[in-house]
Design a protein around this motif. Structure first.
Motif, PDB file in Angstrom:
ATOM      1  N   GLN A 328       0.834  -1.197   0.000  1.00 24.45           N
ATOM      2  CA  GLN A 328       0.000   0.000   0.000  1.00 24.45           C
ATOM      3  C   GLN A 328       0.870   1.248   0.000  1.00 24.45           C
ATOM      4  O   GLN A 328       0.579   2.225  -0.699  1.00 24.45           O
ATOM      5  N   ARG A 331       2.139   1.731  -3.504  1.00 26.60           N
ATOM      6  CA  ARG A 331       1.105   2.301  -4.378  1.00 26.60           C
ATOM      7  C   ARG A 331       0.982   3.807  -4.168  1.00 26.60           C
ATOM      8  O   ARG A 331       0.810   4.576  -5.116  1.00 26.60           O
ATOM      9  N   GLN A 335       1.710   6.667  -7.639  1.00 26.76           N
ATOM     10  CA  GLN A 335       0.281   6.748  -7.922  1.00 26.76           C
ATOM     11  C   GLN A 335      -0.049   6.651  -9.406  1.00 26.76           C
ATOM     12  O   GLN A 335      -1.155   6.239  -9.763  1.00 26.76           O
ATOM     13  N   PRO A 338       0.580   2.277 -10.162  1.00 29.89           N
ATOM     14  CA  PRO A 338       0.503   1.467  -8.939  1.00 29.89           C
ATOM     15  C   PRO A 338       0.705  -0.021  -9.164  1.00 29.89           C
ATOM     16  O   PRO A 338       1.307  -0.699  -8.334  1.00 29.89           O
ATOM     17  N   ARG A 339       0.201  -0.563 -10.295  1.00 28.55           N
ATOM     18  CA  ARG A 339       0.349  -1.994 -10.497  1.00 28.55           C
ATOM     19  C   ARG A 339       1.792  -2.355 -10.809  1.00 28.55           C
ATOM     20  O   ARG A 339       2.290  -3.403 -10.397  1.00 28.55           O
ATOM     21  N   LEU A 342       3.498  -2.394  -7.484  1.00 25.68           N
ATOM     22  CA  LEU A 342       3.128  -3.596  -6.746  1.00 25.68           C
ATOM     23  C   LEU A 342       3.887  -4.806  -7.278  1.00 25.68           C
ATOM     24  O   LEU A 342       4.433  -5.607  -6.510  1.00 25.68           O
TER      25      LEU A 342
END
Length: 399
Positions: A328, A331, A335, A338-339, A342
């Motif tokens: 989190q 992420r 921004q 984010p994927r 991750l």
């Protein structure tokens, strides 16, 4: 393929639908992580006895799984799965079930390592793509508890598989039957996820390829710390039950310690949420690493039965939440992509996990116990917590 109540992925889910979405996410994580990844831990001592494996060989088989997890995370970072995330996640869950069944048939170390490698790829796909779907629906519906329930599925899977394995031991079943039962449970879980996992990620606009990730200093530090955390936690997560057997614990106590770990893991994200709101994601990440380091050290320094129970409780109470809150935080620091953040943080995590079991296995062979391996893991956890506190000065708040 019949449509579920979630097929209208561009509109907000009603109250009942978001509960079903959360259920799908929790079950997916229980299957892919609690069974696909961590069921190796309670079955490992019986496998070592049945197949004549030493700790270094067991470590290599474990590391093959984490190498697959690393590859899966790297592959997931690219945009090839845009708009087909659900299909990929379901296919990976089916692969997980079949590979669990395959573990019950294999005896050769190379074949076991190959199965675990493929299971690692599958679990990474499930983690990345179901998280992207489920958490986006939770955010869109303004239901922060969806994240807690989603990652809590890992602990539910660990606890459920430990309970199943304990009952199997009481009935006189062997480790091969345990893998077969795990595969059957995974197929049942797949049916639930197929019924209720939304078709698409909730988006404010049309699907698009994320831009390249921009690496800031805090994001680099967090990613490095996340990788070191992967090394630190995985030693105990792989060898905790073997530590119990090495210390003279009974087979029932072995299953009980792993059940204890899962029971603490299941609610951990929800229980730590008030602390996150008070001190922030980065501070909770660091605090979790410290608490876990104490448990890792206690598992080998404190005699049975208390050492492994403390180790299991502190491991279960922290590793899922540190994993979730670390992602989190990533992420929030990336921004626009984010994927990608991750997936690449998960890749760093995977590097640490590959090294952990191999280093621990050889140290255990060299020293005749898991003590030095566990202490090295505890030092790594303390290092991870220190890095984020020192370098992640831009401390993201939870969404």
């Amino acid at each position: 393929m019949s449509q579920s109540p979630h097929d209208a992925a561009t509109s907000p889910a009603p109250g009942q639908a978001i509960w079903l979405t959360a259920l799908a996410g929790a079950v997916a994580m229980a299957v892919a992580m609690g069974l696909g990844r961590f069921f190796y831990t309670p079955v490992l001592p019986a496998m070592m006895d049945g197949l004549g494996l030493d700790p270094s060989q067991a470590g290599w088989i474990a590391s093959a799984n984490y190498a697959g997890y690393l590859l899966g995370a790297v592959l997931a970072a690219w945009g090839w799965a845009e708009t087909i995330e659900r299909r990929v996640a379901l296919s990976a869950l089916l692969a997980t079930a079949l590979l669990l069944l395959g573990m019950g048939l294999a005896s050769d170390m190379i074949l076991l390592a190959l199965i675990r490698f493929l299971a690692g790829v599958a679990s990474a796909f499930v983690m990345v793509f179901t998280s992207a779907i489920v958490l986006s629906h939770g955010l869109f519906a303004a239901r922060p508890w969806v994240q807690s329930s989603h990652f809590g599925g890992v602990g539910v899977g660990i606890a459920g598989s430990a309970l199943m394995f304990g009952l199997l031991l009481l009935a006189g079943g062997g480790w091969r039957l345990a893998w077969f039962l795990a595969g059957i449970l995974a197929l049942a879980g797949l049916a639930v996820v197929y019924s209720y996992l939304p078709r698409e990620i909730m988006r404010s606009g049309p699907a698009r390829r994320e831009p390249p990730l921009v690496w800031s200093a805090p994001l680099v530090a967090l990613t490095v710390a996340y990788g070191i955390f992967g090394f630190g936690y995985i030693v105990t997560a792989t060898f905790l039950v073997a530590i119990v057997r090495d210390g003279g614990g009974s087979s029932g106590f072995e299953a009980g310690v792993w059940l204890f770990t899962g029971l603490f893991a299941a609610p951990s994200v929800a229980l730590w949420m008030p602390v996150v709101r008070r001190i922030g994601l980065v501070s909770v990440f660091a605090l979790g690493c410290v608490v876990e380091a104490v448990g890792v050290a206690a598992s080998v320094l404190v005699r049975l039965p208390f050492g492994p129970l403390v180790g299991g409780a502190f491991l279960g109470g922290t590793f899922v939440m540190v994993t979730a809150f670390g992602l989190q935080a990533g992420r929030e620091l990336a921004q626009d992509s984010p994927r990608r953040a991750l997936a690449l943080m998960t890749a760093a995590f995977g590097v640490g996990q590959i090294l952990g079991p191999v280093v621990a296995g050889y140290l255990a062979d060299w020293t005749g116990s898991y003590t030095w391996a566990s202490l090295a893991a505890a030092v790594g956890l303390l290092a991870a917590g220190t890095i984020v506190l020192v370098f992640c000065t831009n401390r993201p708040k939870p969404v």
